[in-house]
Design an enzyme around this catalytic site. Structure first.
Site, PDB file in Angstrom:
ATOM      1  NE  ARG A  17      -0.166 -13.150  -9.853  1.00  0.00           N
ATOM      2  CZ  ARG A  17       0.968 -14.745  -9.997  1.00  0.00           C
ATOM      3  NH1 ARG A  17       0.753 -15.601  -9.497  1.00  0.00           N
ATOM      4  NH2 ARG A  17       2.059 -14.413 -10.138  1.00  0.00           N
ATOM      5  CD  GLU A 149       6.310 -21.069 -15.619  1.00  0.00           C
ATOM      6  OE1 GLU A 149       4.928 -20.340 -14.614  1.00  0.00           O
ATOM      7  OE2 GLU A 149       7.133 -21.891 -15.612  1.00  0.00           O
ATOM      8  CG  ASN A 164      12.304 -22.006 -12.485  1.00  0.00           C
ATOM      9  OD1 ASN A 164      13.401 -21.752 -12.403  1.00  0.00           O
ATOM     10  ND2 ASN A 164      11.827 -21.089 -13.452  1.00  0.00           N
ATOM     11  NE  ARG A 328       8.582  13.783  20.340  1.00  0.00           N
ATOM     12  CZ  ARG A 328       7.940  15.361  19.824  1.00  0.00           C
ATOM     13  NH1 ARG A 328       7.117  15.378  21.243  1.00  0.00           N
ATOM     14  NH2 ARG A 328       8.031  15.949  19.067  1.00  0.00           N
ATOM     15  CE  LYS A 346      11.483  18.421  21.011  1.00  0.00           C
ATOM     16  NZ  LYS A 346      11.389  20.046  19.768  1.00  0.00           N
ATOM     17  CE1 TYR A 361       7.693  17.826  24.917  1.00  0.00           C
ATOM     18  CE2 TYR A 361       7.897  20.020  25.330  1.00  0.00           C
ATOM     19  CZ  TYR A 361       8.243  18.704  24.522  1.00  0.00           C
ATOM     20  OH  TYR A 361       8.989  18.781  23.650  1.00  0.00           O
ATOM     21  CG  ASN A 372      13.318  15.120  42.190  1.00  0.00           C
ATOM     22  OD1 ASN A 372      13.598  14.002  42.492  1.00  0.00           O
ATOM     23  ND2 ASN A 372      12.299  15.563  42.527  1.00  0.00           N
ATOM     24  CB  ALA A 418       5.051  22.102  44.556  1.00  0.00           C
ATOM     25  NE  ARG A 435       3.460  27.526  46.324  1.00  0.00           N
ATOM     26  CZ  ARG A 435       4.144  26.445  46.705  1.00  0.00           C
ATOM     27  NH1 ARG A 435       4.171  26.860  48.223  1.00  0.00           N
ATOM     28  NH2 ARG A 435       5.308  24.955  46.518  1.00  0.00           N
TER      29      ARG A 435
HETATM   30  C1  UD1 Z   1       7.275 -17.686 -12.476  1.00  0.00           C
HETATM   31  C2  UD1 Z   1       8.298 -18.508 -13.200  1.00  0.00           C
HETATM   32  C3  UD1 Z   1       8.022 -20.010 -12.767  1.00  0.00           C
HETATM   33  C4  UD1 Z   1       8.872 -19.915 -11.386  1.00  0.00           C
HETATM   34  C5  UD1 Z   1       8.558 -18.205 -10.901  1.00  0.00           C
HETATM   35  C6  UD1 Z   1       9.211 -18.007  -8.963  1.00  0.00           C
HETATM   36  C7  UD1 Z   1       7.898 -18.278 -15.689  1.00  0.00           C
HETATM   37  C8  UD1 Z   1       7.650 -18.013 -17.029  1.00  0.00           C
HETATM   38  N1  UD1 Z   1       7.902 -18.691 -14.717  1.00  0.00           N
HETATM   39  O1  UD1 Z   1       6.279 -17.627 -12.064  1.00  0.00           O
HETATM   40  O2  UD1 Z   1       8.831 -21.075 -12.879  1.00  0.00           O
HETATM   41  O3  UD1 Z   1       8.939 -21.267 -10.706  1.00  0.00           O
HETATM   42  O4  UD1 Z   1       8.464 -17.220 -11.344  1.00  0.00           O
HETATM   43  O5  UD1 Z   1       8.716 -17.859  -8.309  1.00  0.00           O
HETATM   44  O6  UD1 Z   1       9.171 -17.468 -15.751  1.00  0.00           O
HETATM   45  N2  UD1 Z   1       8.857  -9.730 -14.878  1.00  0.00           N
HETATM   46  C9  UD1 Z   1       8.702  -8.897 -15.353  1.00  0.00           C
HETATM   47  N3  UD1 Z   1       8.252  -8.481 -16.756  1.00  0.00           N
HETATM   48  C10 UD1 Z   1       7.247  -8.790 -17.521  1.00  0.00           C
HETATM   49  C11 UD1 Z   1       6.982 -10.342 -16.472  1.00  0.00           C
HETATM   50  C12 UD1 Z   1       7.419 -10.675 -15.236  1.00  0.00           C
HETATM   51  O7  UD1 Z   1       9.787  -8.015 -15.583  1.00  0.00           O
HETATM   52  O8  UD1 Z   1       6.964  -9.378 -18.488  1.00  0.00           O
HETATM   53  C13 UD1 Z   1       8.852 -10.479 -13.565  1.00  0.00           C
HETATM   54  C14 UD1 Z   1       8.018  -9.879 -12.401  1.00  0.00           C
HETATM   55  O9  UD1 Z   1       7.433  -8.205 -11.969  1.00  0.00           O
HETATM   56  C15 UD1 Z   1       8.688 -10.549 -11.178  1.00  0.00           C
HETATM   57  C16 UD1 Z   1       8.972 -12.002 -11.946  1.00  0.00           C
HETATM   58  O10 UD1 Z   1       9.459 -11.061 -13.454  1.00  0.00           O
HETATM   59  O11 UD1 Z   1       9.643 -10.316 -10.522  1.00  0.00           O
HETATM   60  C17 UD1 Z   1       8.888 -13.057 -11.845  1.00  0.00           C
HETATM   61  O12 UD1 Z   1       7.113 -12.480 -12.658  1.00  0.00           O
HETATM   62  P1  UD1 Z   1       5.986 -13.581 -11.848  1.00  0.00           P
HETATM   63  O13 UD1 Z   1       4.669 -13.587 -13.154  1.00  0.00           O
HETATM   64  O14 UD1 Z   1       5.904 -12.964 -10.647  1.00  0.00           O
HETATM   65  O15 UD1 Z   1       6.413 -15.332 -12.401  1.00  0.00           O
HETATM   66  P2  UD1 Z   1       5.628 -16.944 -12.241  1.00  0.00           P
HETATM   67  O16 UD1 Z   1       4.043 -16.147 -12.147  1.00  0.00           O
HETATM   68  O17 UD1 Z   1       5.559 -15.960 -10.134  1.00  0.00           O
HETATM   69 CA    CA Z   2       6.132 -14.584  -8.920  1.00  0.00          CA
END
Ligand code: UD1
Ligand code: CA
Length: 457
Positions: A17, A149, A164, A328, A346, A361, A372, A418, A435
């Site tokens: 995203r 979720e 959460n 610098r 520098k 410079y 000066n 100068a 000069r």
């Molecule tokens: C997640 C929570 C959601 C919470 C939100 C808070 C779950 C299912 N959902 O959603 O309830 O409100 O975070 O920010 O847990 N990651 C992995 N491996 C994976 C998937 C994700 O390491 O297979 C890591 C991502 O890199 C990230 C974190 O877990 O750092 C959260 O994953 P992300 O996909 O951002 O979850 P959200 O949709 O934000």
């Molecule tokens: Ca997240």
């Protein structure tokens, strides 16, 4: 803090995203990456070990944190937060206490984790104005019945404004067991960490909900817009610290801080100042608008005028820089010295009371006290291969438009006329000049004169 604490940081997600080629957890916030902020939070609770789950662009993430003592957990396919935690748990002893942090939730403070860790089993939650995108907390008094979720929530659940944070703590063995029971039967086809909450509640061992006082702390960065929001929050925190310390700012919103700033009394920052790295501003320092200061120390009552750039330098007490000066790395300006507009320095030391006020410079130069430097003076320090030094002793007066072809030395109290091109050392106390003698051509006719004559003839 509990004994035998293991922190798991989830950092395997693609962060699609973000629409960036840089992995999400390496995106910058303030002076460092998101994951470094999370790592600092993890270290602040003194755990036995820190496990980082990595996957997408994994080598880049590992290389970025090569200096940190971490346990790396490879998650080949990102099948959800529950799947990720399960991987990490394989190397965590059953009797350990686990704390899960998210690589994309960087603003969390140690003080906020304390009430979570004081419970044997808890989830950090937050009440927010706009819960869109987050998992919703379905409560059962102080405990949690389940977490839904966004994508799986019905209209009534979507209306819940307690979300959460993703941060939770529980015993390792229990988490292992509950995660085995969790499945992939949801909208995203993933194993959700959040599912353990309902499984635990059904067993009569529900997670406690610990709401955070300031919901900004649990904000996640999924998009560039959210990252920009986090940056704004982070910058506000940094400015607030400086304002608390007594720094005066013309327009705090416009000041940007990407590092550690130490400030004395009566420091003033004008509009649009950027401070980076380690910056020390002693008492009475004033920084003019749109100046950028990186890794530098400004001593007592030093003044930086508008649009100046200072990097890895020491500005002495009551010295004055700018406007439009570029200081610098390796520059030291002595007490009460002055570097004015369109001057670049520098690897240069300017002694107390010396002045280079305009268009010069100074590179690889040692300039004594009360010297000066006239406008347009250039140290010719580079021959295309090597750098050479210029030494100007105390009290010397360098006339405008002088070129000092290094290596070269100007003696004490010498005056350079100068326009001189100095290729040999200039003796102390004398006038040196190179000069061409000025001459006059009385019968000279300009092309314009010649043309006029032709036309008239
Ligand atoms: C997640 C929570 C959601 C919470 C939100 C808070 C779950 C299912 N959902 O959603 O309830 O409100 O975070 O920010 O847990 N990651 C992995 N491996 C994976 C998937 C994700 O390491 O297979 C890591 C991502 O890199 C990230 C974190 O877990 O750092 C959260 O994953 P992300 O996909 O951002 O979850 P959200 O949709 O934000
Ligand atoms: Ca997240």
């Amino acid at each position: 803090m509990p004994e035998n604490l293991h922190v798991i940081i989830l950092a395997a997600g693609a962060g699609s995203r973000m629409r960036s080629s840089l992995p999400k957890v390496l995106q910058p916030l303030g002076h460092q990456s998101l994951i470094r902020h999370v790592l600092e939070t993890a270290q602040s609770v003194n755990p036995d070990s820190i496990h980082v789950v990595y996957g997408h662009a994994g080598e880049q993430v590992r290389a970025h944190l090569a200096d940190a003592p971490l346990q790396w957990v490879w998650q080949k396919q990102q099948k959800g937060t529950g799947h990720a935690v399960e991987h990490a748990l394989q190397q965590i002893p059953d009797d350990a206490r686990v704390l899960v942090l998210y690589g994309d939730v960087p603003l969390l403070r140690k003080e906020t984790l304390e009430p979570v860790l004081s419970q044997p089993q808890a989830v950090l939650t937050a009440i927010v104005d706009n819960p869109t995108g987050y998992g919703r907390i379905v409560r059962q008094g102080d405990a949690i019945a389940r977490i839904v979720e966004e994508k799986d929530a019905d209209a009534r659940e979507k209306a819940i404004d307690e979300i959460n944070s993703g941060i939770l703590t529980a015993n390792a063995l229990k988490l292992k067991k509950w995660l085995r029971q969790a499945d992939y039967a949801n909208q995203q086809g993933e194993k959700y960490l959040t599912d353990v909450v309902a499984i635990a509640a059904a067993e009569g061992r529900p997670f406690m909900a610990v709401p955070v006082a300031d919901s900004d702390e649990v904000a996640g960065a999924n998009t560039m817009a959210q990252l920009a929001d986090l940056e704004r929050i982070w910058q506000n925190r940094q400015r607030h610290k400086l304002l608390q310390a007594g720094v005066r700012m013309a327009n705090p919103e416009s000041v940007i801080i990407r590092g550690q700033v130490t400030a004395g009394c009566d420091v003033f920052l004008d509009q649009g100042v950027i401070l980076q790295g380690q910056v020390v501003l002693e008492d009475g320092v004033s920084v003019g608008p749109y100046s950028i200061l990186s890794d530098c120390r400004l001593s007592k009552a030093a003044t930086v005028h508008a649009h100046s750039i200072i990097e890895q330098a020491h500005i002495g007490p009551e010295a004055s820089v700018g406007p439009f000066a570029r200081i610098r790395p390796g520059t030291t300006l002595g007490a009460g010295s002055k570097v004015g507009n369109f001057v670049e320095t520098k690897q240069t030391t300017l002694g107390a009371g010396s002045k280079a006020s305009h268009l010069s410079y100074l590179g690889d130069a040692i300039v004594g006290e009360q010297v000066n430097i006239g406008a347009g003076t250039i140290t010719c320090n580079y021959d295309g291969v090597n750098k050479h030094q210029t030494i100007i002793e105390d009290g010397a007066f360098i006339g405008s438009d002088t070129q000092l072809v290094a290596p070269v030395r100007v003696g004490k109290n010498a005056t350079i006329g100068a326009g001189t091109t100095l290729t040999h050392d200039a003796p102390a106390e004398q006038l040196t000049l190179s000069r061409v003698k000025q001459r006059h051509v009385p019968d000279w006719r300009s092309p314009r004169d010649k043309k006029a004559e032709q036309e008239n003839s």
